[in-house]
Design an enzyme around this catalytic site. Structure first.
Site, PDB file in Angstrom:
ATOM      1  N   GLY A   1     -33.977  32.482  29.278  1.00 48.45           N
ATOM      2  CA  GLY A   1     -33.069  33.488  29.938  1.00 48.45           C
ATOM      3  C   GLY A   1     -32.549  34.437  28.763  1.00 48.45           C
ATOM      4  N   GLY A   2     -33.142  34.653  27.751  1.00 41.65           N
ATOM      5  CA  GLY A   2     -32.414  35.165  26.546  1.00 41.65           C
ATOM      6  C   GLY A   2     -32.093  36.907  26.459  1.00 41.65           C
TER       7      GLY A   2
ATOM      8  CG  ASP B   1     -35.051  37.436  30.510  1.00 38.58           C
ATOM      9  OD1 ASP B   1     -35.043  38.069  31.491  1.00 38.58           O
ATOM     10  OD2 ASP B   1     -33.753  37.048  30.198  1.00 38.58           O
TER      11      ASP B   1
ATOM     12  CG  ASP C   1     -40.284  32.040  37.255  1.00 40.03           C
ATOM     13  OD1 ASP C   1     -39.031  31.478  37.089  1.00 40.03           O
ATOM     14  OD2 ASP C   1     -40.597  31.975  38.370  1.00 40.03           O
ATOM     15  CG  PHE C   2     -35.255  30.324  34.092  1.00 45.03           C
ATOM     16  CD1 PHE C   2     -34.834  30.249  35.309  1.00 45.03           C
ATOM     17  CD2 PHE C   2     -34.456  31.270  33.127  1.00 45.03           C
ATOM     18  CE1 PHE C   2     -34.024  31.108  36.173  1.00 45.03           C
ATOM     19  CE2 PHE C   2     -33.165  31.979  33.796  1.00 45.03           C
ATOM     20  CZ  PHE C   2     -33.127  31.927  35.288  1.00 45.03           C
TER      21      PHE C   2
ATOM     22  CG  HIS D   1     -22.858  32.464  35.025  1.00 41.60           C
ATOM     23  ND1 HIS D   1     -22.097  32.947  34.144  1.00 41.60           N
ATOM     24  CD2 HIS D   1     -23.777  33.213  35.099  1.00 41.60           C
ATOM     25  CE1 HIS D   1     -22.771  34.081  33.547  1.00 41.60           C
ATOM     26  NE2 HIS D   1     -23.736  34.324  34.302  1.00 41.60           N
TER      27      HIS D   1
END
Ligand SMILES: C[S@@+](CC[C@H](N)C(=O)[O-])C[C@H]1O[C@@H](n2cnc3c(N)ncnc32)[C@H](O)[C@@H]1O
Length: 379
Positions: free
Chosen positions: A265-266, A288, A314-315, A333
């Site tokens: 997700g960088g 990402d 897709d993480f 978060h």
């Protein structure tokens, strides 16, 4: 009932601590604070001048309280709900970029530039001057830049950051109460937006909702961006703004003994780029969503092409890259616990026994040690 001498006490703090700051600036031949267009963009207090930084916090804290006390409870209840409308319009119509930094302009010239009527330009610009120190009007009808518009007009990352906050986050915030009413205590990402949870002391998606409602959609924020590449690009650029916490990561984590890291997700890869520049042995993979990595790859400095690569991933699906470190900055978060667990579980197939997972989130000090100015900023 508060003692009547509180306002005197506050004004003494302000006078005393302001003198400390002023003495420091004068004795170090540093420029005094200003909001003129050619002002230094930040108050020049070095990081190690902790007493001067403390004096500055004390003045801001005391003057905020003094202002509230002298405004009085009834008047404090009259919220300025129109607060950001003019700033949003200035940015949307590029009024800050409509004339060069050192020059002046008129409402008519801004009208020709933007296609808005001169009357609407005047309303917007004067509202922004009065409420936000945007522009200056020292001679009636003659508009010059202020320090704030000068920064915006010349710093695309800063400007983009404000646009994302006003165009993406603010409308979601406006819909928060509606969404809470509609989906009480939801943990689904199409029903929630990010918020600081001061009790848990971490930034989490605190069931504060609205992004989907603000966008008249049943999708989550990231899925909405997938459908809007231009907005996605702006959101990606939002994470390129300077981040002191990422500097700490470069200084304090033992990258020197490692070879590979995946920035999950960088976004556009600002952290991976920083690591690659500092540690020439490191190979960094930025994962990402497809449009985000495509934009990131197009911005990658040529010198880093062999060291940093971008990969659509897709993480929530199985990790395929085997690495020394999996780095997650400001990812968890955004998701409720059940989704965070899923993101971590997706790493398992690729995890070597010695691999490390680095989770980078902002942690707040306890409320008891946080002054009200910092607590407000954190939220
Ligand atoms: C809050 S941003 C953090 C970006 C970056 N780590 C930073 O701190 O600068 C969250 C990132 O997660 C990405 N993202 C959201 N859903 C994703 C998914 N399912 N798979 C991979 N990346 C995702 C977004 O595109 C965005 O870049």
């Amino acid at each position: 009932m508060a003692p009547t001498n509180r306002i005197i006490e506050l004004s003494s703090i302000i006078a005393r601590e302001t003198a400390v700051i002023n003495d420091f600036l004068v004795s170090n031949k540093l420029p005094g604070p200003s909001l003129d267009w050619d002002a230094t963009p930040t108050i020049p207090i070095p990081d190690d001048a902790t007493d001067i930084k403390a004096a500055r916090s004390a003045v801001i804290e005391a003057s905020t309280e003094l202002k509230a006390l002298l405004t009085g409870p009834r008047e404090l209840l009259r919220f300025q709900w129109t607060d950001f409308v003019s700033v949003k319009a200035v940015l949307r119509f590029d009024l800050d970029k409509s004339f060069p930094l050192k020059e002046s302009t008129s409402f008519e010239a801004m009208s020709r530039f933007s296609g808005l009527s001169a009357r609407n330009v005047r309303r917007v610009v004067r509202h922004a001057i009065i409420n936000h120190y945007f522009f200056q009007e020292n001679t009636p009808g003659i508009i010059t830049h202020s320090a704030l518009t000068a920064i915006l007009a010349s710093d695309e990352v800063m400007r983009n950051s404000l646009r994302v906050e006003l165009d993406e986050f603010w409308p979601a915030g406006v819909k928060m109460a509606d969404a809470m009413e509609r989906w009480p205590n939801s943990e689904e990402s199409n029903e929630t937006v990010r918020f600081f949870d001061l009790d848990a002391r971490v930034e989490r998606r605190l069931i504060s909702q609205g992004f989907a409602l603000a966008n008249n959609s049943n999708k989550g924020m990231f899925d909405i961006f997938v459908d809007n590449p231009e907005r996605a690009a702006r959101f990606g650029l939002y994470f390129s703004k300077p981040d002191q916490t990422a500097d700490g990561l470069l200084d304090d984590y033992p990258w020197a003994g490692l070879n590979t890291m995946v920035d999950v997700g960088g976004s556009h890869g600002s952290v991976a780029i920083g690591i690659a520049e500092r540690f020439p042995n490191m190979k960094c993979v930025v994962q990402d969503l497809p449009d985000t990595v495509a934009e990131g790859a197009s911005r990658l400095p040529a010198a880093l092409h062999g060291q940093v690569s971008f990969m659509a991933h897709d993480f929530f699906t199985e990790q395929t890259v085997s690495a020394d470190v999996y780095y997650f900055k400001s990812i968890f978060h955004n998701w409720a616990d059940k989704y965070c667990i899923k993101i971590l579980q997706s790493l398992v197939p690729a995890l070597r026994p010695d691999a490390k997972i680095v989770i980078h989130e902002r942690i707040l000090p306890g409320l008891e040690s946080l002054n009200t100015v910092d607590a407000r900023r954190a939220m």
